[in-house]
Design a protein around this motif. Sequence first.
Motif, short mmCIF file in Angstrom:
data_model
loop_
_atom_site.label_atom_id
_atom_site.label_comp_id
_atom_site.label_asym_id
_atom_site.label_seq_id
_atom_site.Cartn_x
_atom_site.Cartn_y
_atom_site.Cartn_z
N MET A 20 69.98 8.61 -37.05
CA MET A 20 70.20 8.73 -35.61
C MET A 20 71.69 8.59 -35.27
O MET A 20 72.19 9.28 -34.38
N ILE A 21 72.38 7.73 -35.98
CA ILE A 21 73.81 7.57 -35.73
C ILE A 21 74.53 8.89 -36.03
O ILE A 21 75.35 9.36 -35.23
N ARG A 22 74.18 9.51 -37.14
CA ARG A 22 74.78 10.81 -37.47
C ARG A 22 74.41 11.85 -36.41
O ARG A 22 75.25 12.66 -36.00
N HIS A 23 73.17 11.80 -35.93
CA HIS A 23 72.72 12.74 -34.89
C HIS A 23 73.54 12.55 -33.61
O HIS A 23 73.97 13.53 -32.98
N TYR A 24 73.76 11.31 -33.21
CA TYR A 24 74.53 11.06 -31.99
C TYR A 24 75.98 11.49 -32.16
O TYR A 24 76.60 11.95 -31.19
N GLU A 25 76.51 11.38 -33.36
CA GLU A 25 77.85 11.90 -33.62
C GLU A 25 77.87 13.42 -33.45
O GLU A 25 78.75 13.97 -32.79
N GLU A 26 76.90 14.08 -34.08
CA GLU A 26 76.82 15.55 -34.00
C GLU A 26 76.59 16.03 -32.57
O GLU A 26 77.09 17.08 -32.18
N ALA A 27 75.85 15.26 -31.78
CA ALA A 27 75.57 15.63 -30.39
C ALA A 27 76.77 15.37 -29.49
O ALA A 27 76.76 15.76 -28.32
N GLY A 28 77.79 14.72 -30.02
CA GLY A 28 79.00 14.47 -29.24
C GLY A 28 78.94 13.21 -28.40
O GLY A 28 79.83 12.98 -27.58
N LEU A 29 77.91 12.38 -28.59
CA LEU A 29 77.83 11.14 -27.82
C LEU A 29 78.77 10.07 -28.37
O LEU A 29 79.16 9.16 -27.65
N LEU A 30 79.09 10.20 -29.63
CA LEU A 30 79.92 9.22 -30.30
C LEU A 30 81.05 9.96 -31.02
O LEU A 30 80.80 10.97 -31.68
N LYS A 31 82.27 9.45 -30.86
CA LYS A 31 83.41 10.04 -31.55
C LYS A 31 83.15 10.01 -33.06
O LYS A 31 82.60 9.05 -33.58
#
Length: 132
Positions: A20-31
């Motif tokens: 999920m952390i990788r997903h949020y990175e890919e979605a642009g939510l996390l730098k």
Amino acid sequence: MTTLVTIGQAAKQTGLSAKMIRHYEEAGLLKKANRTDAGYRLYNSQQLQQLSFIKQARTLGFSIAQVSSLLDLWRNPQRSSKEVKQLAEQHLDEIKQKVAELQQMQKVLQQLADSCCGDDQPQCAILDGLQR
């Protein structure tokens, strides 16, 4: 000095999976995380705080797009709380609509279940009701 943690440690600290952390990175939510020479992701305390924010917002059912808007507002010290409240109330209206739809589904399904004899005969009011 800023303490950096690996994705595994970030997952433990935030209650999110590494996936999920990788997903949020890919979605642009996390730098995008900085990486070690070996390619391991490293997260700082600000990113961990953002991940916790994202997790809580997702737990409340906010969409990725809504979380993105909330993060933008959260990061902006010049924001107006009115904007945040509007987003929350819009989401609350969506939840109320979903609850009403689920209650209607429950009512119809309960009526179908109540009208079925539930015996060894092939006639079934539930299947008849689904044909309509």
